[in-house]
Design a protein around this motif. Structure first.
Motif, PDB file in Angstrom:
ATOM      1  N   SER A  37       0.816  -1.214   0.000  1.00 48.36           N
ATOM      2  CA  SER A  37       0.000   0.000   0.000  1.00 48.36           C
ATOM      3  C   SER A  37       0.850   1.265   0.000  1.00 48.36           C
ATOM      4  O   SER A  37       0.443   2.292  -0.551  1.00 48.36           O
ATOM      5  CB  SER A  37      -0.930   0.003   1.218  1.00 48.36           C
ATOM      6  OG  SER A  37      -0.167  -0.055   2.421  1.00 48.36           O
ATOM      7  N   ALA A  38       2.051   1.216   0.617  1.00 45.18           N
ATOM      8  CA  ALA A  38       2.906   2.411   0.637  1.00 45.18           C
ATOM      9  C   ALA A  38       3.350   2.785  -0.775  1.00 45.18           C
ATOM     10  O   ALA A  38       3.325   3.958  -1.161  1.00 45.18           O
ATOM     11  CB  ALA A  38       4.111   2.166   1.536  1.00 45.18           C
ATOM     12  N   TYR A  39       3.737   1.792  -1.580  1.00 49.14           N
ATOM     13  CA  TYR A  39       4.162   2.072  -2.956  1.00 49.14           C
ATOM     14  C   TYR A  39       2.978   2.498  -3.825  1.00 49.14           C
ATOM     15  O   TYR A  39       3.116   3.382  -4.685  1.00 49.14           O
ATOM     16  CB  TYR A  39       4.849   0.847  -3.549  1.00 49.14           C
ATOM     17  CG  TYR A  39       6.156   0.506  -2.894  1.00 49.14           C
ATOM     18  CD1 TYR A  39       7.330   1.125  -3.287  1.00 49.14           C
ATOM     19  CD2 TYR A  39       6.221  -0.430  -1.862  1.00 49.14           C
ATOM     20  CE1 TYR A  39       8.543   0.818  -2.687  1.00 49.14           C
ATOM     21  CE2 TYR A  39       7.421  -0.742  -1.255  1.00 49.14           C
ATOM     22  CZ  TYR A  39       8.577  -0.113  -1.671  1.00 49.14           C
ATOM     23  OH  TYR A  39       9.773  -0.411  -1.065  1.00 49.14           O
ATOM     24  N   VAL A  40       1.817   1.855  -3.613  1.00 47.16           N
ATOM     25  CA  VAL A  40       0.629   2.261  -4.370  1.00 47.16           C
ATOM     26  C   VAL A  40       0.266   3.701  -4.042  1.00 47.16           C
ATOM     27  O   VAL A  40      -0.129   4.482  -4.919  1.00 47.16           O
ATOM     28  CB  VAL A  40      -0.537   1.310  -4.065  1.00 47.16           C
ATOM     29  CG1 VAL A  40      -1.804   1.779  -4.750  1.00 47.16           C
ATOM     30  CG2 VAL A  40      -0.196  -0.107  -4.503  1.00 47.16           C
ATOM     31  N   THR A  41       0.450   4.091  -2.791  1.00 44.31           N
ATOM     32  CA  THR A  41       0.091   5.436  -2.365  1.00 44.31           C
ATOM     33  C   THR A  41       1.011   6.485  -2.971  1.00 44.31           C
ATOM     34  O   THR A  41       0.552   7.498  -3.509  1.00 44.31           O
ATOM     35  CB  THR A  41       0.135   5.531  -0.838  1.00 44.31           C
ATOM     36  OG1 THR A  41      -0.799   4.596  -0.277  1.00 44.31           O
ATOM     37  CG2 THR A  41      -0.222   6.931  -0.367  1.00 44.31           C
ATOM     38  N   ILE A  42       2.327   6.256  -2.908  1.00 45.37           N
ATOM     39  CA  ILE A  42       3.251   7.286  -3.376  1.00 45.37           C
ATOM     40  C   ILE A  42       3.247   7.406  -4.895  1.00 45.37           C
ATOM     41  O   ILE A  42       3.586   8.469  -5.433  1.00 45.37           O
ATOM     42  CB  ILE A  42       4.685   7.025  -2.861  1.00 45.37           C
ATOM     43  CG1 ILE A  42       5.249   5.727  -3.461  1.00 45.37           C
ATOM     44  CG2 ILE A  42       4.717   6.998  -1.362  1.00 45.37           C
ATOM     45  CD1 ILE A  42       6.686   5.471  -3.068  1.00 45.37           C
ATOM     46  N   PHE A  43       2.865   6.344  -5.597  1.00 45.92           N
ATOM     47  CA  PHE A  43       2.810   6.416  -7.053  1.00 45.92           C
ATOM     48  C   PHE A  43       1.390   6.652  -7.564  1.00 45.92           C
ATOM     49  O   PHE A  43       1.134   6.518  -8.754  1.00 45.92           O
ATOM     50  CB  PHE A  43       3.372   5.144  -7.676  1.00 45.92           C
ATOM     51  CG  PHE A  43       4.868   5.051  -7.590  1.00 45.92           C
ATOM     52  CD1 PHE A  43       5.662   5.968  -8.252  1.00 45.92           C
ATOM     53  CD2 PHE A  43       5.458   4.066  -6.826  1.00 45.92           C
ATOM     54  CE1 PHE A  43       7.045   5.894  -8.165  1.00 45.92           C
ATOM     55  CE2 PHE A  43       6.842   3.982  -6.740  1.00 45.92           C
ATOM     56  CZ  PHE A  43       7.635   4.904  -7.405  1.00 45.92           C
ATOM     57  N   ASN A  44       0.481   6.998  -6.666  1.00 48.13           N
ATOM     58  CA  ASN A  44      -0.890   7.263  -7.052  1.00 48.13           C
ATOM     59  C   ASN A  44      -1.123   8.751  -7.305  1.00 48.13           C
ATOM     60  O   ASN A  44      -2.246   9.230  -7.265  1.00 48.13           O
ATOM     61  CB  ASN A  44      -1.854   6.762  -5.964  1.00 48.13           C
ATOM     62  CG  ASN A  44      -3.251   6.554  -6.505  1.00 48.13           C
ATOM     63  OD1 ASN A  44      -3.441   6.333  -7.702  1.00 48.13           O
ATOM     64  ND2 ASN A  44      -4.237   6.631  -5.625  1.00 48.13           N
ATOM     65  N   GLY A  45      -0.038   9.465  -7.559  1.00 47.48           N
ATOM     66  CA  GLY A  45      -0.127  10.903  -7.782  1.00 47.48           C
ATOM     67  C   GLY A  45       0.375  11.663  -6.579  1.00 47.48           C
ATOM     68  O   GLY A  45       0.639  11.108  -5.514  1.00 47.48           O
ATOM     69  N   GLY A  46       0.521  12.965  -6.720  1.00 47.64           N
ATOM     70  CA  GLY A  46       0.958  13.791  -5.610  1.00 47.64           C
ATOM     71  C   GLY A  46       2.411  14.192  -5.716  1.00 47.64           C
ATOM     72  O   GLY A  46       3.066  14.078  -6.757  1.00 47.64           O
ATOM     73  N   GLN A  47       2.957  14.665  -4.609  1.00 46.62           N
ATOM     74  CA  GLN A  47       4.280  15.268  -4.599  1.00 46.62           C
ATOM     75  C   GLN A  47       5.374  14.268  -4.920  1.00 46.62           C
ATOM     76  O   GLN A  47       6.332  14.590  -5.643  1.00 46.62           O
ATOM     77  CB  GLN A  47       4.547  15.910  -3.234  1.00 46.62           C
ATOM     78  CG  GLN A  47       5.845  16.694  -3.160  1.00 46.62           C
ATOM     79  CD  GLN A  47       6.060  17.301  -1.797  1.00 46.62           C
ATOM     80  OE1 GLN A  47       5.489  16.850  -0.815  1.00 46.62           O
ATOM     81  NE2 GLN A  47       6.886  18.337  -1.731  1.00 46.62           N
ATOM     82  N   ILE A  48       5.294  13.060  -4.407  1.00 52.35           N
ATOM     83  CA  ILE A  48       6.357  12.084  -4.619  1.00 52.35           C
ATOM     84  C   ILE A  48       6.432  11.671  -6.081  1.00 52.35           C
ATOM     85  O   ILE A  48       7.523  11.540  -6.653  1.00 52.35           O
ATOM     86  CB  ILE A  48       6.149  10.866  -3.703  1.00 52.35           C
ATOM     87  CG1 ILE A  48       6.225  11.291  -2.237  1.00 52.35           C
ATOM     88  CG2 ILE A  48       7.180   9.795  -3.992  1.00 52.35           C
ATOM     89  CD1 ILE A  48       6.000  10.178  -1.259  1.00 52.35           C
ATOM     90  N   THR A  49       5.290  11.465  -6.699  1.00 52.27           N
ATOM     91  CA  THR A  49       5.290  11.105  -8.115  1.00 52.27           C
ATOM     92  C   THR A  49       5.920  12.211  -8.952  1.00 52.27           C
ATOM     93  O   THR A  49       6.714  11.951  -9.861  1.00 52.27           O
ATOM     94  CB  THR A  49       3.859  10.835  -8.587  1.00 52.27           C
ATOM     95  OG1 THR A  49       3.259   9.846  -7.739  1.00 52.27           O
ATOM     96  CG2 THR A  49       3.861  10.330 -10.023  1.00 52.27           C
ATOM     97  N   ARG A  50       5.558  13.475  -8.673  1.00 58.45           N
ATOM     98  CA  ARG A  50       6.169  14.595  -9.395  1.00 58.45           C
ATOM     99  C   ARG A  50       7.663  14.671  -9.115  1.00 58.45           C
ATOM    100  O   ARG A  50       8.470  14.949 -10.017  1.00 58.45           O
ATOM    101  CB  ARG A  50       5.502  15.905  -9.001  1.00 58.45           C
ATOM    102  CG  ARG A  50       4.083  16.075  -9.516  1.00 58.45           C
ATOM    103  CD  ARG A  50       3.634  17.527  -9.348  1.00 58.45           C
ATOM    104  NE  ARG A  50       3.735  17.963  -7.969  1.00 58.45           N
ATOM    105  CZ  ARG A  50       2.774  17.867  -7.073  1.00 58.45           C
ATOM    106  NH1 ARG A  50       1.623  17.313  -7.398  1.00 58.45           N
ATOM    107  NH2 ARG A  50       2.949  18.306  -5.833  1.00 58.45           N
ATOM    108  N   ALA A  51       8.065  14.417  -7.861  1.00 58.46           N
ATOM    109  CA  ALA A  51       9.479  14.514  -7.499  1.00 58.46           C
ATOM    110  C   ALA A  51      10.310  13.464  -8.233  1.00 58.46           C
ATOM    111  O   ALA A  51      11.432  13.745  -8.665  1.00 58.46           O
ATOM    112  CB  ALA A  51       9.650  14.358  -5.991  1.00 58.46           C
ATOM    113  N   VAL A  52       9.770  12.259  -8.362  1.00 59.06           N
ATOM    114  CA  VAL A  52      10.492  11.213  -9.106  1.00 59.06           C
ATOM    115  C   VAL A  52      10.667  11.629 -10.564  1.00 59.06           C
ATOM    116  O   VAL A  52      11.736  11.461 -11.160  1.00 59.06           O
ATOM    117  CB  VAL A  52       9.755   9.871  -8.996  1.00 59.06           C
ATOM    118  CG1 VAL A  52      10.375   8.839  -9.931  1.00 59.06           C
ATOM    119  CG2 VAL A  52       9.797   9.356  -7.562  1.00 59.06           C
TER     120      VAL A  52
END
Length: 315
Positions: free
Chosen positions: A80-95
């Protein structure tokens, strides 16, 4: 009466000295055991924290609560942590921003470094000694943060991706390594190319670059890892949260203690926790930060030793 005694024992020949240093002698069994123990401890010191980070990023809330923090023994897999961070938002943009900065910055740095190294490797080039002294002077003198900040802001690069690339576009160490390799290329080969009508650009692209694949691959790895891991320039020049690279986000989460700002925190997958624990999300960000370097390194590892030695040792 005289007794003749026959001495059947043969005298041992004197021990011959090999003339080698003690560290050049074959290791003893005890020495091999000691080396194995030391190397095993070093490997464990590297792998155990990585294992704890990976397992914690895949742990559920119940497992993390039961362990009281970092998890060493996995009980169940909860992505769920990986699904959450790659589900949009700041982390996805940062990557995405870090990937763009790494690819674009590595390309720009390699082009500038190769061109500068080739020009400085030709003794008859214009301003050869002055430019070489100028580059080497940066080893001893650093302008400081305030002048660098004023230059970047004066050029209008504030809050721009170029502020993460141009201030560190050329590494003098990498330039010296490539220049040393170019100087090792036999001059007769270049003279024969000039006799055949080849210009400097064709010599660089057709002769120098094919011969220097190993050293350029190593220097490219240095640049790529440097751009991917850099965060201090973003602290100085980036104020917009939407333009933060992944390392700046990681610094905010891990060191500053801020809560992860991700969208889509509610995950609806079979067997997946609805709201992943904060610690798992932080460790997932660490994994996402480390994995790209681990993926790229094996592809250039075979060139690593050859490239560094060939570029750094003359003769």
């Amino acid at each position: 009466m005289t007794v003749n005694r026959t001495d059947t024992a043969t005298a041992r020949p004197p021990r011959r000295r090999t003339g080698r240093a003690p560290w050049e002698e074959p290791p003893t069994p005890l020495g091999l055991l000691g080396k194995g123990v030391v190397l095993g401890l070093l490997v464990a010191a590297v792998l155990v924290p990585l294992w704890a980070v990976l397992v914690t990023s895949l742990a559920s809330r119940e497992t993390i609560d039961a362990a009281g923090g970092m998890v060493m023994l996995p009980r169940e897999i909860d992505p769920s942590a990986y699904v959450t961070i790659f589900n949009g938002g700041q982390i996805t943009r940062a990557v995405g921003i870090s990937t763009l900065v790494t690819v674009l910055g590595t390309t720009v740095s390699l082009v500038l470094t190769v061109l500068a190294a080739y020009g400085l490797s030709r003794p008859g080039s214009v301003g050869h000694r002055g430019l070489l002294f100028f580059f080497l002077l940066t080893f001893l003198i650093f302008p400081g943060l305030v002048p660098s900040y004023l230059v970047v802001t004066g050029l209008g690069l504030k809050d721009s991706i170029w502020s993460l690339i141009l201030p560190s576009a050329i590494s003098v160490f990498n330039l010296v390594v490539i220049r040393a390799f170019f100087m090792n290329v036999p001059g007769e080969l270049l003279d024969s190319a000039r006799i055949d009508g080849a210009g400097e650009w064709r010599i660089l692209t057709r002769i120098m670059l094919p011969l220097s694949k190993a050293v350029i691959a190593v220097v490219g790895l240095f640049y790529a890892v440097g751009y991917w891991n850099a965060y201090f320039n973003s602290v100085l020049y980036i104020d917009d949260n939407d333009k933060f690279p992944i390392q700046r986000v990681l610094q905010s989460y891990i060191l500053a203690g801020q809560s992860p700002n991700v969208s889509g925190a509610s995950v609806s997958l079979p067997g997946v926790t609805a709201y992943p624990p904060t610690l798992a999300v932080k460790m997932a960000v660490v994994v996402v930060t480390v994995v790209p370097a681990l993926i790229v390194y094996p592809f250039v590892q075979r060139h690593f030793t050859k490239g560094v030695i060939t570029g750094a040792v003359k003769g």
